[in-house]
Design an enzyme around this catalytic site. Sequence first.
Site, PDB file in Angstrom:
ATOM      1  N   SER A  76       0.842  -1.192   0.000  1.00  0.00           N
ATOM      2  CA  SER A  76       0.000   0.000   0.000  1.00  0.00           C
ATOM      3  C   SER A  76       0.875   1.239   0.000  1.00  0.00           C
ATOM      4  CB  SER A  76      -0.924   0.006   1.229  1.00  0.00           C
ATOM      5  OG  SER A  76      -1.812   1.095   1.179  1.00  0.00           O
ATOM      6  N   ASP A  77       0.340   2.303  -0.582  1.00  0.00           N
ATOM      7  CA  ASP A  77       1.074   3.565  -0.566  1.00  0.00           C
ATOM      8  C   ASP A  77       0.058   4.701  -0.599  1.00  0.00           C
ATOM      9  OD1 ASP A  77       3.970   4.666  -0.848  1.00  0.00           O
ATOM     10  OD2 ASP A  77       2.759   5.907  -2.181  1.00  0.00           O
ATOM     11  N   GLN A  78       0.412   5.787   0.054  1.00  0.00           N
ATOM     12  CA  GLN A  78      -0.491   6.943   0.072  1.00  0.00           C
ATOM     13  C   GLN A  78       0.255   8.187  -0.394  1.00  0.00           C
ATOM     14  OE1 GLN A  78      -1.831   9.101   3.791  1.00  0.00           O
ATOM     15  NE2 GLN A  78      -3.753   8.091   3.261  1.00  0.00           N
ATOM     16  N   ALA A 113      -3.392   3.771  -2.410  1.00  0.00           N
ATOM     17  CA  ALA A 113      -3.394   2.653  -3.358  1.00  0.00           C
ATOM     18  C   ALA A 113      -3.087   1.359  -2.611  1.00  0.00           C
ATOM     19  CB  ALA A 113      -2.369   2.892  -4.457  1.00  0.00           C
TER      20      ALA A 113
END
Length: 200
Positions: A76-78, A113
């Site tokens: 996950s990445d923000q 994401a």
Amino acid sequence: MHSDTPTPPRPLILGSTSPYRRELLQRLRLPFTCVAPQVDETPRTGEAPVALAQRLARAKAQDVARHHPDAIVIGSDQVAELDGQPLGKPGTHERAVAQLRAMSGRTVVFHTALAVVCHATGYAADDLASVEVRFRPLTDAEIERYLRAEAPYDCAGSAKSEGLGIALLDAIVSDDPTALVGLPLIRTARLLRAAGVTLP
């Protein structure tokens, strides 16, 4: 010879060192381990914030899955976006002040994401939760008081909505309530079920 022994569930790995994501994933009450992905997070020239978040989520999941091919891996990445530009983690007090001044009275979109990958089964899927966050107009004194109280220097956008940062906001518009903290659990549960994980 036929065996009635059930197949043990695949190991679940969170490809992240984020304490926020670890805490969120624990809500699903699944056993999992955390493994740090080795991924360069530098944005590419002209890369849109949403594309950056999606690329990094996939890269993190794939990197960990390469080393743990039997596991189901979550990446996950923000990336926070203001005026089409990514807002990173401030890292310092001065940069956090600058970010909050820029966001005062404005709407910031936080793109979180998510990617779930299992090399053994060939499963790979991703999703995206974008959250609109409307900041109320902030004075320099309010910004200073907030940063001294919560020191959110490891958070994109310099505010923790799950903590005191909620007092800086006018509204949060989201269809996946935990996305803003770093892991959209509705989407995570959906992708895990599709990957073969049994959830309540």
